[in-house]
Structures are given as C-alpha cells and as structure tokens.
Design an enzyme around this catalytic site. Sequence first.
Site, mmCIF file in Angstrom:
data_model
loop_
_atom_site.group_PDB
_atom_site.id
_atom_site.type_symbol
_atom_site.label_atom_id
_atom_site.label_comp_id
_atom_site.label_asym_id
_atom_site.label_seq_id
_atom_site.Cartn_x
_atom_site.Cartn_y
_atom_site.Cartn_z
ATOM 1 N N GLU A 252 0.430 -1.337 0.571
ATOM 2 C CA GLU A 252 0.082 -0.326 0.211
ATOM 3 C C GLU A 252 0.939 1.401 0.236
ATOM 4 O O GLU A 252 1.399 1.527 0.873
ATOM 5 C CB GLU A 252 -1.483 -0.126 1.121
ATOM 6 C CG GLU A 252 -1.709 -1.032 1.237
ATOM 7 C CD GLU A 252 -2.476 -1.496 0.288
ATOM 8 O OE1 GLU A 252 -2.664 -0.495 -0.253
ATOM 9 O OE2 GLU A 252 -3.624 -2.207 0.053
ATOM 10 N N CYS A 286 -2.387 9.289 2.306
ATOM 11 C CA CYS A 286 -2.219 8.210 1.207
ATOM 12 C C CYS A 286 -3.231 8.881 0.018
ATOM 13 O O CYS A 286 -2.757 9.551 -1.263
ATOM 14 C CB CYS A 286 -1.906 7.242 0.847
ATOM 15 S SG CYS A 286 -3.646 5.862 2.402
HETATM 16 P P1 NDP Z 1 7.819 5.079 4.822
HETATM 17 O O1 NDP Z 1 7.464 4.318 3.730
HETATM 18 O O2 NDP Z 1 9.390 6.183 5.143
HETATM 19 O O3 NDP Z 1 7.832 4.267 6.121
HETATM 20 C C1 NDP Z 1 6.886 3.378 6.509
HETATM 21 C C2 NDP Z 1 7.217 2.204 7.218
HETATM 22 O O4 NDP Z 1 8.995 1.800 6.871
HETATM 23 C C3 NDP Z 1 8.013 3.578 9.037
HETATM 24 O O5 NDP Z 1 7.395 1.713 9.987
HETATM 25 C C4 NDP Z 1 9.510 2.581 8.177
HETATM 26 O O6 NDP Z 1 10.350 2.864 9.909
HETATM 27 C C5 NDP Z 1 9.801 1.749 7.714
HETATM 28 N N1 NDP Z 1 11.219 1.988 6.885
HETATM 29 C C6 NDP Z 1 11.867 2.716 6.836
HETATM 30 N N2 NDP Z 1 13.068 2.189 6.020
HETATM 31 C C7 NDP Z 1 12.881 0.909 6.466
HETATM 32 C C8 NDP Z 1 13.360 -0.256 5.711
HETATM 33 N N3 NDP Z 1 14.684 -0.322 5.076
HETATM 34 N N4 NDP Z 1 13.127 -1.430 5.428
HETATM 35 C C9 NDP Z 1 11.843 -1.454 5.991
HETATM 36 N N5 NDP Z 1 11.212 -0.706 6.573
HETATM 37 C C10 NDP Z 1 11.331 0.400 6.949
HETATM 38 O O7 NDP Z 1 6.702 6.101 4.832
HETATM 39 P P2 NDP Z 1 6.047 7.210 5.536
HETATM 40 O O8 NDP Z 1 6.026 7.013 6.902
HETATM 41 O O9 NDP Z 1 6.569 8.387 5.105
HETATM 42 O O10 NDP Z 1 4.841 7.083 4.493
HETATM 43 C C11 NDP Z 1 4.441 7.825 4.087
HETATM 44 C C12 NDP Z 1 3.709 7.063 2.756
HETATM 45 O O11 NDP Z 1 3.317 6.297 3.063
HETATM 46 C C13 NDP Z 1 3.470 8.084 1.806
HETATM 47 O O12 NDP Z 1 3.784 8.070 0.662
HETATM 48 C C14 NDP Z 1 1.878 7.819 2.382
HETATM 49 O O13 NDP Z 1 1.071 7.738 1.151
HETATM 50 C C15 NDP Z 1 1.881 6.244 1.763
HETATM 51 N N6 NDP Z 1 1.111 5.516 2.284
HETATM 52 C C16 NDP Z 1 0.249 4.816 1.589
HETATM 53 C C17 NDP Z 1 -1.150 4.384 2.669
HETATM 54 C C18 NDP Z 1 -1.692 3.759 1.418
HETATM 55 O O14 NDP Z 1 -2.516 2.587 2.095
HETATM 56 N N7 NDP Z 1 -1.806 3.078 0.196
HETATM 57 C C19 NDP Z 1 -1.616 4.720 3.275
HETATM 58 C C20 NDP Z 1 -1.091 5.732 4.067
HETATM 59 C C21 NDP Z 1 0.326 6.179 4.054
HETATM 60 P P3 NDP Z 1 10.579 4.194 10.423
HETATM 61 O O15 NDP Z 1 10.254 4.486 11.657
HETATM 62 O O16 NDP Z 1 11.955 4.362 10.520
HETATM 63 O O17 NDP Z 1 10.970 5.686 9.624
#
Ligand code: NDP
Length: 539
Positions: A252, A286
């Site tokens: 997602e 999102c």
């Molecule tokens: P990120 O991808 O930065 O973070 C999402 C999660 O991934 C966090 O828990 C983060 O940890 C983790 N993460 C980061 N790096 C890694 C890695 N190398 N390996 C595994 N996990 C990792 O996204 P954002 O938090 O910035 O969220 C915003 C984005 O999410 C936007 O693009 C939005 O559109 C999308 N989104 C999509 C949705 C949908 O339903 N399609 C719903 C909600 C959001 P950490 O805590 O360290 O950051």
Amino acid sequence: MSETEEDTERGDGGDTREAETVVSVNPATGDVNEEVVATTPEEVDEAVEAAREAQRSWEARSVNDRLRVLDVFQNHLIRRRDEVARTIAAETGKPVGEGLVTDLIPVIDAVRFLKKRGPEVMETGLDLDNIMVMDRKSKIVREPLGVLGMVTPWNYPFGIPGSQVVYALFAGNAVVLKPARETTLTGLKIEEILNDAGLPDDLLHVVPGGGSTVGQAIVESDIDQMTFTGSNAVGEMIQERCQERGVPTTMELGGSDPAVVLEDANIDKATSGIVWSRFMNCGQTCAAVKRAYAHDSVFDEFRDEIVRKVDKLRVGNGAEENVDVGPLIDEGAVDELAQQVDDSVEMGAEVLTGGERLDREGSFYAPTVLGNVTHEMPVVREETFGPVIPVMGFEDISEGIEKANDTRFGLTASVWTRDTDRGERVAREIDAGTVVVNDHGYTYGINETPWGGYKDSGHGRTHGVWGIEEVTRMKHINKGSADTVPRSLRPETTWWFPYSDDYLETMGDGIEFLYGNSVVRRARKAPKMLKELIGKKGL
Ligand code: NDP
C-alpha cells in the site's frame, strides 16, 4: 515526530552494550511523550518464532471462537476510544476527534464487517450446476498464511495497522508488526488492547524500532507474507527483497489522487468535500485529493470557494479544542513540502493563500492553495504530503480525464457531478483502485469495500472480502459418496476405466447433451444420458 538514539548502558559486569531507543515526540509542541527501548533484530527473529508456535493453535480454533476475541477487542476499543485518540493526537498532533473518525472507526468497522461476512468467506459452498456431478459437493475453505510481517506508517497510526492486524488475526494468522517510530506508543496500544481482550500470548508482537533495523529484520525473518504500507522508495526495496526470498507481499504505497469537478457539480458540496479530504490529517493522507481539476466554466467559482474555505481552517495543536488542522509530523516534512511549493512558485505557480511555514512552536505549515499550476511542477508531479492543494482547469472531459491520469500513481480519485451516471462513466476512465462520485477517499472506513491502488500505488487489497483473501490461501474441497455401484451394472463413474465399447460415442453424446446449443439434438440424446446418469447413481 521521533528520534532513534543509541544509549550506552553499563551492565553489572562493567560490560558496555548499546541499547537503541525510540523517542516519541509531540510535533505540535516538541515535547517528549515517552522513550521506548527498541527491539533488536535478534528479538525480531525470536518474536517470529514464538508467533509461529502460537499461530498453530490459533488456526486450530474455529472462526467463531477467534471472532469472540475480536468482539471483546471491539468493545474495549469503543470504551477506551478517547484514550487511544489522545495517544494518537500526542504523537501526530492531529485533532482528537479526527483520530476517532479516521483511525478508530476503520478498526471498529473492520470487526463489524468480519463478524457479519467473515465466516462465509472463510468457508463457501459452490454450486455445481453440471448435471454430470450432481452427486458431488464442492466448497472453498480459506486457510491462514502463517506469520505475517507488517510495517506501517505514522499518518494513520492506529487505523492502518489496527485494521490490517484484525483481518490477519481473524483469518488465523499471527503478526509481527513494526509501527513507525513516530507513533510507537499508538502501535503498542493495539497490542495492549488486544491482549486485554484475551488474545492468546505471542500471536501479536509489536516490535518498536527503526525501519532500517527492525523493519529490515522483519523483511529478512522467517515470515510467510509481508504487508507494507508507506513510501514508494521503501516499498520497492522491500518488494524486491521479498521477491528474491519468495515471500508474497501486499503493498500500500503513495498516491496523488485527482478530483475532477464537472460543469454541473454542486460546487458548495464539491469544495467542502475536497477541502476536507485534502486538509484533514494536515494533508498527510495517502488518498487525499492532491490535484483538483474543475471544468473551465466553473473554475473561477470553484477556485474562489476553495480559497475561502481553506482560509477558514483553524490550525493548531489537535489536542486542544476548536482545531481543524494540526502540525506536520516533523521539521523534515515541513522542509520537504516548503521545497515543493517554493520550486513550483519559481516555475510560475501563484500562491492563492498560505505558501509559508507558520511562525510558531511546532512543525506547522499554512494551509495553501496554488493556482496557475502546470504538470511539470513538483506539487503535481510528485506526491505532496502536507496541506497544499493545486487547482487547475480543463476545457472538456477528455482533457480532465487525461490530466487526472497523468501520474504514476493510482490509489483513489473522485468525480463531482449532479449526474451520477455520467460520473460513473468518467470514473470508469480514471486509472485508480477506487473512484468515488461526489466524495473522496472515505471508503477506507467502510469495510465492505476494497482498499488498494493501481500503478505505483501498490498491489493487493486490504479490507473487504479481498482483504481476507489477501491473508489466506484458497483450498478447494470436493466430496463424493463412498458408495460404489456393482461394476456389472455400471462403471462407478462414466469416464473411468474400463472404457466401454461405445466410450467414444457415449462421451460425444454427452458433450452434445450437456453443452450443445441445438435443443432438438440435446433432446435426442437425453434418454441415453439419463440412463447413464441413473445407472451411474445406481438408482
Ligand atoms: P516510509 O516508507 O518512510 O515509512 C513507512 C514504514 O517503513 C515506517 O515504519 C518506517 O520505519 C519503515 N521503514 C523505513 N525504512 C525501512 C526499511 N529499509 N526496511 C523496512 N522498513 C522500513 O513512509 P512514511 O512514513 O513517510 O509514510 C508516508 C507514505 O506512506 C506516503 O507515501 C503515503 O502515501 C504512504 N501511505 C500509503 C497508504 C496506502 O494505503 N496506500 C496509507 C498511508 C500512507 P521508520 O519508523 O524508521 O520510519
């Protein structure tokens, strides 16, 4: 907002070891909410192992038995809703009431849906219309995948992981979940309330920590499926790794949703709906309207109404009363948004309102409307994750659709019109997983409907029947009677050995009788076929 820190602790023997912590910070005030010790990668592996053990007995319990635990969870959630919404507000700054609507309701509604429709999805009888198998019965049973890995973002810190966890547990899976660092306390609340509701030990492990350590450790662990919600950059990396390891995924990812306002739209309703969809959660959704297009004949009225309504939004700390829009998640997010706006303005965009950081404590950016925007500008080309809306016109509907589809994303979209049939025709032309006529994005909270995107917005679906299918595998069971008919009377099944002397003819007649489109020829074959079938059943 959060930070991950490495503290050096001294053990009894004088050894030093490094303990990583996650610091939960309120982005509206900069105050530290709490500091939590992060999970180590080794502990992630142990969690997956313990979850696997617990999952076996959870799977063995009946669907209704599992639902009983979720039912208690739902009641606890309703009772503890303010506590949860206040934790969300403390970690994100969003209005407490908004947390109830956009985080709590999707989870409460997920349990409602699963209680109502879940059991029939887990086991469904099939109608076998073919007369050749009238003595057989088929059913589909859905089996859990095992231990699911989940990594989730901070923007809906309860709604997203909460509903994904509920679907997974309902279907008999165990889960190891890493919430975003910023919203670790909210993630831990999911675990706490489910445990209080009687969830057996070890079925759900919420593992706090950073993405590149704990998140990565989940991806590398012995999981059976990976559900990721977050940015495209991280999602694509995880997808690649899971593909190499043969682990199925649900992704997602980001969105750049268009709203297309037709010439006959109710402008008052359209502008209210679009402003809410874009600016709630401070634009960090999102499926927010990230690009608004109105037919040229109504564009001026549309733009002016948007500006007027955006100007009325009350910005502040969501924990306080009378606030519509909270802060962004952290200073980095403000910097990124400001850069996208500034670059677009440099390319010719006009700031109709807002367009700057707010000079106050916390990570605030003014609700912003941009006019004179083109598709080359960052505010259109890239995903904007904050309170900014670009408004654009279109000459005719084909141009409107073309502009709406001019993006690498395809999460959701909306069409605004008084003619809902025409709205549906336009909806069919837009490349998105969900298109809503006269509203936007709200279906995340309606669990009968699927959630998931086209194109770079990801793959797979959470929610609804499809959300259950995503976390299960399908088994088909077909049952026939054990009774046999003496072979001297008839072969047990017409098509088995030994082939009769007239096998070719009988099978040919059977094809004519069952599938032919000439009524006369079918009628002619009927007596022989009935004899076959009666003989076969030993009647
Ligand atoms: P990120 O991808 O930065 O973070 C999402 C999660 O991934 C966090 O828990 C983060 O940890 C983790 N993460 C980061 N790096 C890694 C890695 N190398 N390996 C595994 N996990 C990792 O996204 P954002 O938090 O910035 O969220 C915003 C984005 O999410 C936007 O693009 C939005 O559109 C999308 N989104 C999509 C949705 C949908 O339903 N399609 C719903 C909600 C959001 P950490 O805590 O360290 O950051």
